[in-house]
Design an enzyme around this catalytic site. Structure first.
Site, mmCIF file in Angstrom:
data_model
loop_
_atom_site.group_PDB
_atom_site.id
_atom_site.type_symbol
_atom_site.label_atom_id
_atom_site.label_comp_id
_atom_site.label_asym_id
_atom_site.label_seq_id
_atom_site.Cartn_x
_atom_site.Cartn_y
_atom_site.Cartn_z
ATOM 1 C CB VAL A 14 45.907 50.393 43.403
ATOM 2 C CG1 VAL A 14 46.510 51.222 42.247
ATOM 3 C CG2 VAL A 14 44.843 49.466 42.736
ATOM 4 C CB THR A 17 44.411 41.071 46.053
ATOM 5 O OG1 THR A 17 44.736 40.873 44.660
ATOM 6 C CG2 THR A 17 44.086 39.755 46.777
ATOM 7 C CE LYS A 38 44.844 38.231 39.933
ATOM 8 N NZ LYS A 38 44.401 39.781 39.783
ATOM 9 C CB ALA A 118 45.244 41.760 35.270
#
Length: 224
Positions: A14, A17, A38, A118
């Site tokens: 989507v 990042t 992350k 994630a």
């Protein structure tokens, strides 16, 4: 005061990042010492130091403080599959304590931290833990990234309801145009404004070239 946020999405792919990188740049321009984190990634490339994930590389570049690859992304899997499945096959456990250790380390260096998850809200870390349970443990404020496409309205409503039911603060949502603008895009966003109760932080336009982004022209607000 240290600000810590968790980026989740209504689905995978989507644009978490790219939106995270924009938020990091905006926070830097507002005077914060920023850091992207992350903790778990899947899908990577070979480097001399091992495997590293492209999303983590962008977060590192978008941070204002200097961080090592390992500090940004302590757990990286080469294959592109759900982390808990790769963890099982590669016998590499994912423990919430390890995620917290990395976050605490970054907190010592930065006062504005953006943690990228994630997939979606309930992405598993193991057979018993999800990202959401770790976010609740760490008391992170959540930002929802909504890719404007067919199905996003239902996914967005469900995601916000899940976050609220987990008794976690939702700091806002951002609409991300992942496809070239069409006549229905603003209608999607207007519907989301009617249903999503969390603060609306803005819209990220569609980019033909993600390497040439004028961050100053993107009108999104930083979460509180």
């Amino acid at each position: 005061m240290i600000k810590k946020f968790f980026i989740t999405g209504t689905d995978t792919n989507v644009g978490k990042t790219i939106v995270s990188s924009i938020l990091l740049k905006k926070a830097t321009m507002s005077g914060y010492q920023t850091a992207g984190y992350k903790p778990v990634s899947s899908g990577g490339q070979k480097k001399s130091s091992g495997f590293f994930n492209q999303d983590a590389i962008l977060l590192k570049k978008s941070s204002s403080i200097i961080l090592s690859d390992r500090e940004v992304n302590p757990i990286a899997f080469f294959e592109n599959a759900p982390p808990h499945i790769l963890s099982k096959f590669q016998k590499r456990s994912i423990k919430k304590e390890e995620l917290s250790l990395g976050l605490n380390n970054i907190t010592k260096k930065s006062n504005w931290i953006l943690v990228e998850g994630a997939g979606g809200w309930y992405t598993p870390l193991s057979c018993k833990d999800t990202f959401s349970s770790w976010v609740k443990q760490e008391k992170l404020t959540v930002i929802i990234i909504i890719a404007i496409k067919l199905g996003c309205i239902n996914h967005a409503i469900l995601t916000e309801k899940a976050i609220i039911s987990d008794q976690i603060k939702c700091g806002g949502w951002i609409a991300n145009n992942i496809f070239p603008k069409d006549k229905y895009n603003m209608h999607y966003i207007q519907t989301l404004l009617n249903y999503i109760k969390s603060p609306f932080l803005g819209v990220v336009p569609y980019f033909k070239n993600k390497n040439r982004i004028n961050f100053k022209k993107i009108k999104i607000k930083l979460p509180k």
